[in-house]
Design a protein around this motif. Structure first.
Motif, mmCIF file in Angstrom:
data_model
loop_
_atom_site.group_PDB
_atom_site.id
_atom_site.type_symbol
_atom_site.label_atom_id
_atom_site.label_comp_id
_atom_site.label_asym_id
_atom_site.label_seq_id
_atom_site.Cartn_x
_atom_site.Cartn_y
_atom_site.Cartn_z
ATOM 1 N N GLN A 182 -6.068 6.639 -9.724
ATOM 2 C CA GLN A 182 -6.563 7.930 -10.359
ATOM 3 C C GLN A 182 -5.671 9.124 -9.990
ATOM 4 N N THR A 183 -5.516 10.100 -10.672
ATOM 5 C CA THR A 183 -4.767 11.351 -10.417
ATOM 6 C C THR A 183 -5.359 11.871 -9.196
ATOM 7 N N GLY A 184 -4.632 12.064 -8.127
ATOM 8 C CA GLY A 184 -4.979 12.630 -6.779
ATOM 9 C C GLY A 184 -5.164 11.514 -5.901
ATOM 10 N N SER A 185 -5.150 10.216 -6.108
ATOM 11 C CA SER A 185 -5.339 9.231 -5.338
ATOM 12 C C SER A 185 -4.258 9.160 -4.149
ATOM 13 N N VAL A 186 -3.126 9.497 -4.405
ATOM 14 C CA VAL A 186 -1.915 9.555 -3.331
ATOM 15 C C VAL A 186 -1.544 10.855 -3.113
ATOM 16 N N SER A 187 -1.380 11.891 -4.047
ATOM 17 C CA SER A 187 -0.644 12.968 -3.859
ATOM 18 C C SER A 187 -1.257 13.847 -2.826
ATOM 19 N N HIS A 188 -2.486 13.516 -2.029
ATOM 20 C CA HIS A 188 -2.881 14.472 -0.867
ATOM 21 C C HIS A 188 -1.774 13.824 0.092
ATOM 22 N N HIS A 214 8.216 8.104 -3.526
ATOM 23 C CA HIS A 214 7.473 7.229 -2.651
ATOM 24 C C HIS A 214 7.279 7.804 -1.236
ATOM 25 N N ASN A 215 6.726 6.943 -0.336
ATOM 26 C CA ASN A 215 6.749 7.482 1.060
ATOM 27 C C ASN A 215 7.159 6.168 1.956
ATOM 28 N N PHE A 216 7.894 5.357 1.294
ATOM 29 C CA PHE A 216 8.523 4.369 2.378
ATOM 30 C C PHE A 216 9.897 4.479 2.706
ATOM 31 N N ASP A 217 10.386 3.796 3.538
ATOM 32 C CA ASP A 217 11.648 3.701 4.052
ATOM 33 C C ASP A 217 11.968 2.503 4.660
ATOM 34 N N VAL A 218 13.318 2.185 4.372
ATOM 35 C CA VAL A 218 13.968 0.826 4.710
ATOM 36 C C VAL A 218 14.704 0.819 5.796
ATOM 37 N N PRO A 219 14.421 0.175 7.059
ATOM 38 C CA PRO A 219 15.363 -0.043 8.091
ATOM 39 C C PRO A 219 16.628 -0.536 7.847
ATOM 40 N N GLY A 246 0.850 -1.096 0.114
ATOM 41 C CA GLY A 246 0.012 0.028 -0.013
ATOM 42 C C GLY A 246 0.769 1.356 -0.045
ATOM 43 N N ILE A 247 2.269 1.089 -0.430
ATOM 44 C CA ILE A 247 2.923 2.339 -0.433
ATOM 45 C C ILE A 247 2.502 3.238 -1.508
ATOM 46 N N ALA A 248 2.493 4.555 -1.178
ATOM 47 C CA ALA A 248 2.079 5.484 -2.292
ATOM 48 C C ALA A 248 3.361 5.932 -3.265
ATOM 49 N N ILE A 249 2.862 6.083 -4.391
ATOM 50 C CA ILE A 249 4.108 6.195 -5.500
ATOM 51 C C ILE A 249 3.436 7.265 -6.768
ATOM 52 N N ILE A 250 4.403 8.303 -6.605
ATOM 53 C CA ILE A 250 4.085 9.491 -7.592
ATOM 54 C C ILE A 250 5.214 9.262 -8.913
#
Length: 247
Positions: A125-131, A234-239, A93-97
């Motif tokens: 869709q456009t706008g689905s994750v940019s928020h 994206h909005n993920f980070d890797v430990p 479920g990681i958001a990606i632009i």
């Protein structure tokens, strides 16, 4: 605000530089040509072109290649590119632009959709994750520019909104419309920056496990290998322990 993702922005970027330098130059050249075609072919008179040239110089692109890309914009046969943004979810479920410059919208959309599908994600869709992101200006400096406190003071005086620092460097954030002004003020205080650009800054980051990280890295690699794709955020980070297993 989200913390700066050291792993995502340094380790992966270095790998990209090492293995995809020619492709990177091609994408940087395209952005320079588009920026010059949309405005004046003079970086001093065209903020977007100035940013594009600065990004190219940050990757050690030769001056003659930069000049050639600018001249190409003035030729009648220069391709017409459309800017387009795709948004979706990767594994976990990681958001990606995905930001692209393309001369064939159908081709690019089909390719991007297939990359998401192959890597266990789905295009939205456009706008689905940019928020979940903030559009901001980002100005980066090496650690040698000064201490975190000194850079913070210089950034605030220049009109920046936020600063993140670690042993690798400093990342200064400001409103999109203030990027040129803040960048100029910082150059007077700290010297020339490593890079100045517009970014999608995640409002928070999600740590991922090894399996998810591998799927996400596959998706990012597929996207970045596409000639039409200019940037992937994206909005993920890797430990650290997972990053070590990724190599």
């Amino acid at each position: 605000m989200a913390g700066h993702s050291k792993w995502a922005n340094i380790q992966h970027r270095k790998g990209k530089q090492d293995s995809m330098r020619s492709k990177m130059f091609s994408k940087l050249s395209k952005e320079i040509t588009v920026a010059a075609k949309m405005g004046m072919p003079d970086p001093d008179m065209n903020p977007r072109l100035r940013l594009a040239v600065k990004a190219a110089k940050a990757q050690s692109m030769p001056k003659d290649v930069i000049d050639r890309a600018i001249k190409k914009s003035q030729m009648g046969d220069a391709a017409d590119y459309t800017e387009i943004r795709y948004e979706g979810y990767g594994a976990g479920g990681i958001a990606i632009i995905v930001e692209a410059l393309t001369d064939n919208l159908n081709r690019t959309a089909s390719n991007v959709r297939s990359y998401f599908s192959k890597a266990g994600g789905n295009l939205g869709q456009t706008g689905s994750v940019s928020h979940s992101f903030d559009r901001m200006g980002e100005i980066s400096y090496p650690a040698s520019a000064g201490s975190a406190d000194d850079v913070m003071m210089a950034a605030l005086e220049a009109g920046a909104d936020d600063v993140e620092s670690d042993e690798e460097g400093h990342w200064i954030y400001c409103a999109v419309e203030n990027l040129s002004e803040v960048s100029d003020a910082l150059e007077k205080a700290l010297g020339e920056s490593t890079e100045s650009k517009l970014v999608w800054r995640p409002q928070s980051r999600t740590e991922v496990d090894l399996d998810t990280a591998q799927k996400l890295m596959r998706l990012i690699d597929l996207l970045e290998e596409d000639d039409d794709v200019q940037a992937v955020t994206h909005n993920f980070d890797v430990p650290e322990d997972v990053a070590a297993q990724l190599g």
